[in-house]
Design a protein around this motif. Structure first.
Motif, PDB file in Angstrom:
ATOM      1  N   GLN A  42     -19.400  67.301  -1.253  1.00 15.79           N
ATOM      2  CA  GLN A  42     -18.049  66.780  -0.976  1.00 15.79           C
ATOM      3  C   GLN A  42     -16.997  67.631  -1.690  1.00 15.79           C
ATOM      4  O   GLN A  42     -16.117  67.103  -2.379  1.00 15.79           O
ATOM      5  CB  GLN A  42     -17.946  65.301  -1.376  1.00 15.79           C
ATOM      6  CG  GLN A  42     -18.739  64.381  -0.441  1.00 15.79           C
ATOM      7  CD  GLN A  42     -18.183  64.377   0.995  1.00 15.79           C
ATOM      8  OE1 GLN A  42     -17.059  63.963   1.245  1.00 15.79           O
ATOM      9  NE2 GLN A  42     -18.970  64.849   1.963  1.00 15.79           N
ATOM     10  N   LEU A  43     -17.104  68.950  -1.493  1.00 15.74           N
ATOM     11  CA  LEU A  43     -16.176  69.893  -2.138  1.00 15.74           C
ATOM     12  C   LEU A  43     -14.933  70.052  -1.254  1.00 15.74           C
ATOM     13  O   LEU A  43     -14.663  71.122  -0.722  1.00 15.74           O
ATOM     14  CB  LEU A  43     -16.863  71.246  -2.354  1.00 15.74           C
ATOM     15  CG  LEU A  43     -18.190  71.195  -3.121  1.00 15.74           C
ATOM     16  CD1 LEU A  43     -18.861  72.567  -3.167  1.00 15.74           C
ATOM     17  CD2 LEU A  43     -17.978  70.662  -4.540  1.00 15.74           C
ATOM     18  N   TYR A  44     -14.216  68.931  -1.088  1.00 19.45           N
ATOM     19  CA  TYR A  44     -13.060  68.906  -0.207  1.00 19.45           C
ATOM     20  C   TYR A  44     -11.789  68.593  -0.978  1.00 19.45           C
ATOM     21  O   TYR A  44     -11.818  67.997  -2.051  1.00 19.45           O
ATOM     22  CB  TYR A  44     -13.259  67.860   0.897  1.00 19.45           C
ATOM     23  CG  TYR A  44     -14.415  68.145   1.803  1.00 19.45           C
ATOM     24  CD1 TYR A  44     -14.615  69.418   2.338  1.00 19.45           C
ATOM     25  CD2 TYR A  44     -15.326  67.139   2.140  1.00 19.45           C
ATOM     26  CE1 TYR A  44     -15.683  69.683   3.188  1.00 19.45           C
ATOM     27  CE2 TYR A  44     -16.397  67.393   2.988  1.00 19.45           C
ATOM     28  CZ  TYR A  44     -16.569  68.667   3.507  1.00 19.45           C
ATOM     29  OH  TYR A  44     -17.610  68.917   4.342  1.00 19.45           O
ATOM     30  N   ASP A  45     -10.691  68.997  -0.331  1.00 22.17           N
ATOM     31  CA  ASP A  45      -9.384  68.792  -0.934  1.00 22.17           C
ATOM     32  C   ASP A  45      -8.428  68.356   0.176  1.00 22.17           C
ATOM     33  O   ASP A  45      -7.582  69.126   0.596  1.00 22.17           O
ATOM     34  CB  ASP A  45      -8.945  70.127  -1.567  1.00 22.17           C
ATOM     35  CG  ASP A  45      -7.635  70.001  -2.298  1.00 22.17           C
ATOM     36  OD1 ASP A  45      -7.257  68.868  -2.653  1.00 22.17           O
ATOM     37  OD2 ASP A  45      -6.967  71.036  -2.492  1.00 22.17           O
ATOM     38  N   GLY A  46      -8.657  67.160   0.705  1.00 22.49           N
ATOM     39  CA  GLY A  46      -7.796  66.643   1.765  1.00 22.49           C
ATOM     40  C   GLY A  46      -8.428  66.734   3.148  1.00 22.49           C
ATOM     41  O   GLY A  46      -9.585  67.148   3.287  1.00 22.49           O
ATOM     42  N   TYR A  47      -7.641  66.337   4.151  1.00 27.18           N
ATOM     43  CA  TYR A  47      -8.142  66.304   5.524  1.00 27.18           C
ATOM     44  C   TYR A  47      -7.116  66.897   6.476  1.00 27.18           C
ATOM     45  O   TYR A  47      -5.919  66.615   6.367  1.00 27.18           O
ATOM     46  CB  TYR A  47      -8.461  64.857   5.934  1.00 27.18           C
ATOM     47  CG  TYR A  47      -9.341  64.774   7.148  1.00 27.18           C
ATOM     48  CD1 TYR A  47     -10.726  64.872   7.030  1.00 27.18           C
ATOM     49  CD2 TYR A  47      -8.790  64.626   8.421  1.00 27.18           C
ATOM     50  CE1 TYR A  47     -11.547  64.839   8.145  1.00 27.18           C
ATOM     51  CE2 TYR A  47      -9.612  64.574   9.547  1.00 27.18           C
ATOM     52  CZ  TYR A  47     -10.988  64.687   9.396  1.00 27.18           C
ATOM     53  OH  TYR A  47     -11.792  64.653  10.499  1.00 27.18           O
ATOM     54  N   ASP A  48      -7.567  67.751   7.378  1.00 27.99           N
ATOM     55  CA  ASP A  48      -6.684  68.368   8.359  1.00 27.99           C
ATOM     56  C   ASP A  48      -6.713  67.537   9.640  1.00 27.99           C
ATOM     57  O   ASP A  48      -7.703  67.553  10.374  1.00 27.99           O
ATOM     58  CB  ASP A  48      -7.159  69.796   8.631  1.00 27.99           C
ATOM     59  CG  ASP A  48      -6.188  70.568   9.510  1.00 27.99           C
ATOM     60  OD1 ASP A  48      -5.563  69.950  10.392  1.00 27.99           O
ATOM     61  OD2 ASP A  48      -6.061  71.784   9.313  1.00 27.99           O
ATOM     62  N   GLU A  49      -5.628  66.788   9.872  1.00 24.88           N
ATOM     63  CA  GLU A  49      -5.579  65.868  11.019  1.00 24.88           C
ATOM     64  C   GLU A  49      -5.576  66.643  12.332  1.00 24.88           C
ATOM     65  O   GLU A  49      -6.225  66.256  13.306  1.00 24.88           O
ATOM     66  CB  GLU A  49      -4.321  64.994  10.955  1.00 24.88           C
ATOM     67  CG  GLU A  49      -4.227  64.071   9.739  1.00 24.88           C
ATOM     68  CD  GLU A  49      -5.303  63.002   9.707  1.00 24.88           C
ATOM     69  OE1 GLU A  49      -5.930  62.745  10.753  1.00 24.88           O
ATOM     70  OE2 GLU A  49      -5.527  62.426   8.611  1.00 24.88           O
ATOM     71  N   PRO A  54     -12.293  68.206   7.386  1.00 22.35           N
ATOM     72  CA  PRO A  54     -11.882  68.203   5.976  1.00 22.35           C
ATOM     73  C   PRO A  54     -11.467  69.597   5.526  1.00 22.35           C
ATOM     74  O   PRO A  54     -11.909  70.592   6.095  1.00 22.35           O
ATOM     75  CB  PRO A  54     -13.128  67.741   5.230  1.00 22.35           C
ATOM     76  CG  PRO A  54     -14.259  67.870   6.164  1.00 22.35           C
ATOM     77  CD  PRO A  54     -13.743  68.030   7.549  1.00 22.35           C
ATOM     78  N   ILE A  55     -10.612  69.667   4.515  1.00 17.18           N
ATOM     79  CA  ILE A  55     -10.142  70.946   3.976  1.00 17.18           C
ATOM     80  C   ILE A  55     -10.997  71.331   2.763  1.00 17.18           C
ATOM     81  O   ILE A  55     -11.188  70.530   1.850  1.00 17.18           O
ATOM     82  CB  ILE A  55      -8.653  70.850   3.565  1.00 17.18           C
ATOM     83  CG1 ILE A  55      -7.797  70.511   4.800  1.00 17.18           C
ATOM     84  CG2 ILE A  55      -8.174  72.129   2.897  1.00 17.18           C
ATOM     85  CD1 ILE A  55      -6.399  70.012   4.466  1.00 17.18           C
ATOM     86  N   LEU A  56     -11.500  72.527   2.797  1.00 18.86           N
ATOM     87  CA  LEU A  56     -12.380  73.016   1.740  1.00 18.86           C
ATOM     88  C   LEU A  56     -11.647  73.140   0.405  1.00 18.86           C
ATOM     89  O   LEU A  56     -10.538  73.645   0.359  1.00 18.86           O
ATOM     90  CB  LEU A  56     -12.886  74.405   2.159  1.00 18.86           C
ATOM     91  CG  LEU A  56     -14.187  74.891   1.560  1.00 18.86           C
ATOM     92  CD1 LEU A  56     -15.350  74.096   2.132  1.00 18.86           C
ATOM     93  CD2 LEU A  56     -14.358  76.373   1.866  1.00 18.86           C
ATOM     94  N   ASP A  57     -12.299  72.684  -0.663  1.00 14.63           N
ATOM     95  CA  ASP A  57     -11.768  72.933  -2.001  1.00 14.63           C
ATOM     96  C   ASP A  57     -12.361  74.274  -2.455  1.00 14.63           C
ATOM     97  O   ASP A  57     -13.463  74.336  -3.001  1.00 14.63           O
ATOM     98  CB  ASP A  57     -12.165  71.795  -2.951  1.00 14.63           C
ATOM     99  CG  ASP A  57     -11.480  71.922  -4.302  1.00 14.63           C
ATOM    100  OD1 ASP A  57     -11.162  73.071  -4.707  1.00 14.63           O
ATOM    101  OD2 ASP A  57     -11.263  70.890  -4.951  1.00 14.63           O
ATOM    102  N   GLU A  58     -11.603  75.334  -2.194  1.00 14.46           N
ATOM    103  CA  GLU A  58     -12.128  76.691  -2.375  1.00 14.46           C
ATOM    104  C   GLU A  58     -12.523  76.977  -3.820  1.00 14.46           C
ATOM    105  O   GLU A  58     -13.553  77.613  -4.075  1.00 14.46           O
ATOM    106  CB  GLU A  58     -11.097  77.707  -1.868  1.00 14.46           C
ATOM    107  CG  GLU A  58     -10.852  77.524  -0.371  1.00 14.46           C
ATOM    108  CD  GLU A  58      -9.727  78.368   0.189  1.00 14.46           C
ATOM    109  OE1 GLU A  58      -8.938  78.920  -0.608  1.00 14.46           O
ATOM    110  OE2 GLU A  58      -9.631  78.467   1.430  1.00 14.46           O
TER     111      GLU A  58
END
Ligand code: ADP
Ligand code: MG
Length: 172
Positions: A42-49, A54-58
């Motif tokens: 769950q290496l995410y940083d938000g969601y792209d509607e 989901p937006i990758l937590d780089e």
């Protein structure tokens, strides 16, 4: 034994995962799919509607991979490449697929109209190739055709030869 790190990148659907898994099976290198890694951790940083993903937590992805990348012998598969440390990779391959073939592959995946069009546009404008050239030394960035099974076989054989030579050059 010292082993190289390889980056496989390109637009979704060009065949990174197919090549990466087969290459790992035949070379003994370790295969890492960054999309799967992010999902598992769950290496995410938000969601792209707009794109419904989901937006990758780089930064967290880079932290997660740092140890094994410094050991070497890793094949990374991802449709982006500008956030990995440049020093990680010894060679970068950008896969390339003809528009009509890519369109069909993505249609089979059930992508919606917008996602389909955007991804084919991404391929037409060689976005990932440009991103790779902007992120890595251009003499380690190579484009590979990925349209037919014969291309896959050729690419694997070429990369296996390159690995063999790299290992020779880095053994003392
Ligand atoms: P990516 O990981 O880049 O999104 P995949 O490896 O999942 O792409 O491949 C997308 C689709 O294209 C799959 O159905 C796969 O079997 C097919 N494919 C991949 N490479 C080739 C190739 N060289 N020739 C024919 N079909 C291919
Ligand atoms: Mg894939």
């Amino acid at each position: 034994m010292l082993l190289p790190n390889i980056l496989l990148t390109g637009t979704p659907g060009v065949g990174k995962t197919t090549l990466g898994k087969e290459l790992a099976a035949r070379s003994g290198l370790k295969y890492v799919n960054v999309g799967d890694l992010a999902r598992e951790g769950q290496l995410y940083d938000g969601y792209d509607e707009e794109y419904d993903c989901p937006i990758l937590d780089e930064d967290r992805v880079v932290d997660e991979l740092e140890n094994q990348m410094s050991e070497g012998g890793v094949i990374i598969d991802y449709h982006g490449c500008d956030f990995f440390p440049e020093r990680w990779f010894h060679i970068v391959f950008v896969l390339k697929t003809d528009n009509s073939i890519l369109y069909k592959r993505l249609e089979t995946r059930g992508y919606n109209e917008k996602k389909l069009k955007d991804n084919v546009q991404c391929e037409i404008f060689q976005i990932l190739y440009e991103e790779a050239l902007a992120s890595y030394s251009e003499d380690i960035v190579h484009q590979l055709p990925s349209n037919k099974p014969e291309d896959l076989e050729n690419n694997i054989n070429q990369i296996l030869k390159w690995i063999e030579q790299w290992v020779k050059d880095h053994s003392s």
